[in-house]
Design an enzyme around this catalytic site. Sequence first.
Site, PDB file in Angstrom:
ATOM      1  N   ARG A  61      23.170 -15.619 -57.011  1.00 31.06           N
ATOM      2  CA  ARG A  61      22.245 -16.625 -56.501  1.00 31.06           C
ATOM      3  C   ARG A  61      22.659 -17.482 -55.375  1.00 31.06           C
ATOM      4  O   ARG A  61      23.827 -17.375 -54.980  1.00 31.06           O
ATOM      5  CB  ARG A  61      22.397 -17.975 -57.731  1.00 31.06           C
ATOM      6  N   ILE A  62      21.685 -17.976 -54.583  1.00 33.29           N
ATOM      7  CA  ILE A  62      22.042 -18.521 -53.333  1.00 33.29           C
ATOM      8  C   ILE A  62      22.172 -20.055 -53.616  1.00 33.29           C
ATOM      9  O   ILE A  62      21.473 -20.584 -54.372  1.00 33.29           O
ATOM     10  CB  ILE A  62      21.044 -18.340 -52.238  1.00 33.29           C
ATOM     11  N   LEU A  63      23.342 -20.603 -53.403  1.00 28.81           N
ATOM     12  CA  LEU A  63      23.485 -22.116 -53.712  1.00 28.81           C
ATOM     13  C   LEU A  63      22.842 -22.990 -52.710  1.00 28.81           C
ATOM     14  O   LEU A  63      22.816 -22.534 -51.649  1.00 28.81           O
ATOM     15  CB  LEU A  63      25.071 -22.300 -53.564  1.00 28.81           C
TER      16      LEU A  63
ATOM     17  N   GLY B  23      31.649  -8.306 -64.152  1.00 33.18           N
ATOM     18  CA  GLY B  23      32.945  -9.187 -64.232  1.00 33.18           C
ATOM     19  C   GLY B  23      33.987  -8.484 -63.804  1.00 33.18           C
ATOM     20  O   GLY B  23      35.088  -8.871 -64.145  1.00 33.18           O
ATOM     21  N   SER B  24      34.152  -7.354 -63.062  1.00 31.74           N
ATOM     22  CA  SER B  24      35.290  -6.953 -62.563  1.00 31.74           C
ATOM     23  C   SER B  24      36.204  -7.549 -61.713  1.00 31.74           C
ATOM     24  O   SER B  24      37.355  -7.291 -61.624  1.00 31.74           O
ATOM     25  CB  SER B  24      35.145  -5.305 -62.099  1.00 31.74           C
ATOM     26  N   ASN B  25      35.523  -8.169 -60.738  1.00 31.03           N
ATOM     27  CA  ASN B  25      36.592  -9.220 -59.988  1.00 31.03           C
ATOM     28  C   ASN B  25      37.102 -10.357 -60.752  1.00 31.03           C
ATOM     29  O   ASN B  25      38.132 -10.616 -60.725  1.00 31.03           O
ATOM     30  CB  ASN B  25      35.566  -9.746 -58.745  1.00 31.03           C
TER      31      ASN B  25
ATOM     32  N   HIS C  51      32.231 -10.752 -50.972  1.00 25.75           N
ATOM     33  CA  HIS C  51      30.864  -9.884 -50.349  1.00 25.75           C
ATOM     34  C   HIS C  51      31.224  -8.448 -49.997  1.00 25.75           C
ATOM     35  O   HIS C  51      32.516  -8.468 -49.359  1.00 25.75           O
ATOM     36  CB  HIS C  51      30.360 -10.581 -49.099  1.00 25.75           C
TER      37      HIS C  51
ATOM     38  N   ASN D 296      33.537 -17.056 -52.084  1.00 25.65           N
ATOM     39  CA  ASN D 296      32.641 -15.848 -52.269  1.00 25.65           C
ATOM     40  C   ASN D 296      33.545 -14.608 -51.884  1.00 25.65           C
ATOM     41  O   ASN D 296      34.016 -14.797 -50.674  1.00 25.65           O
ATOM     42  CB  ASN D 296      31.511 -16.001 -51.783  1.00 25.65           C
TER      43      ASN D 296
HETATM   44  C1  GAR Z   1      31.007  -7.162 -56.352  1.00 26.73           C
HETATM   45  O1  GAR Z   1      30.823  -5.743 -55.711  1.00 26.73           O
HETATM   46  C2  GAR Z   1      30.523  -8.140 -55.316  1.00 26.73           C
HETATM   47  O2  GAR Z   1      31.073  -8.055 -54.007  1.00 26.73           O
HETATM   48  C3  GAR Z   1      29.163  -8.190 -55.277  1.00 26.73           C
HETATM   49  O3  GAR Z   1      28.796  -7.923 -56.457  1.00 26.73           O
HETATM   50  C4  GAR Z   1      29.902  -7.242 -57.223  1.00 26.73           C
HETATM   51  C5  GAR Z   1      30.099  -7.794 -58.455  1.00 26.73           C
HETATM   52  O4  GAR Z   1      30.919  -6.985 -59.468  1.00 26.73           O
HETATM   53  N1  GAR Z   1      28.782  -9.688 -54.867  1.00 26.73           N
HETATM   54  C6  GAR Z   1      27.651  -9.802 -53.982  1.00 26.73           C
HETATM   55  O5  GAR Z   1      26.985  -8.697 -53.492  1.00 26.73           O
HETATM   56  C7  GAR Z   1      27.241 -11.026 -53.514  1.00 26.73           C
HETATM   57  N2  GAR Z   1      26.129 -11.010 -52.546  1.00 26.73           N
HETATM   58  P1  GAR Z   1      31.714  -7.707 -60.359  1.00 26.73           P
HETATM   59  O6  GAR Z   1      30.777  -8.476 -61.474  1.00 26.73           O
HETATM   60  O7  GAR Z   1      32.124  -6.482 -61.112  1.00 26.73           O
HETATM   61  O8  GAR Z   1      32.865  -8.423 -59.921  1.00 26.73           O
END
Ligand code: GAR
Length: 219
Positions: A95-97, A16-18, A113, A111
Amino acid sequence: MGGKVLKLGVLISGRGSNLQSIIDHIEAGKIPAEIKVVVSDKKEAYGLERARRHSIEALFIDPNSFSTREEFEKAVGDELEKREVELICLAGFMRILSPYFVNRFRNRIINIHPALLPSFPGLHGQKQAVDYGVKISGCTVHFVNEDVDAGPIIIQAAVPVFDDDDEDSLAARILKYEHKIYPMAIKLIAEGRVKIEGRKVIVKAEKKEWAVVNPPLEI
Ligand code: GAR
């Protein structure tokens, strides 16, 4: 002050850093938005803890307690609708929606990526970039459609790939930019500056170059 505030629902599966970056930008008054709920498909996701620390409602919805993907997604969708969520932000939601969910919230799901789409969609975008040998990778915020990581692109950031990078070092460099462009994309949407035209996202912004984030090259 007192303008409209966009109601967000954030879907996570892990650290969950984003999510944290979105929370921080909102708390700093930089985005006219409010997170109504954070939903995780993983009980132990650290992002749930982050949400609670900021007094944001945090729900774990167990995919294993439903017999189909659609039933799970219906439960998630119902929780989001109950809270009148207007924009769903996938932030490390692994998960793919299904077309059911995409259709229910058409053009209201975004999203992040960790690659410059359309290169390296799917899992492990950073490892794919290192293995391929590209010199530039980055991250992308896009609308979600029925195809994996293929919806209209809102914003991208370019990040250099160095010869001695591995998946982890590149992921860390990209992540710093994820934390900038995700809040920026939400801000643009919250301010009503974003319009989808076919495959393209048109953004009303002061500077034409707004979507390009070029890291300074060290030579
Ligand atoms: C992030 O790097 C995001 O871009 C990636 O998962 C990580 C989640 O980090 N998402 C994907 O790869 C989606 N296909 P976070 O939980 O620290 O935000």
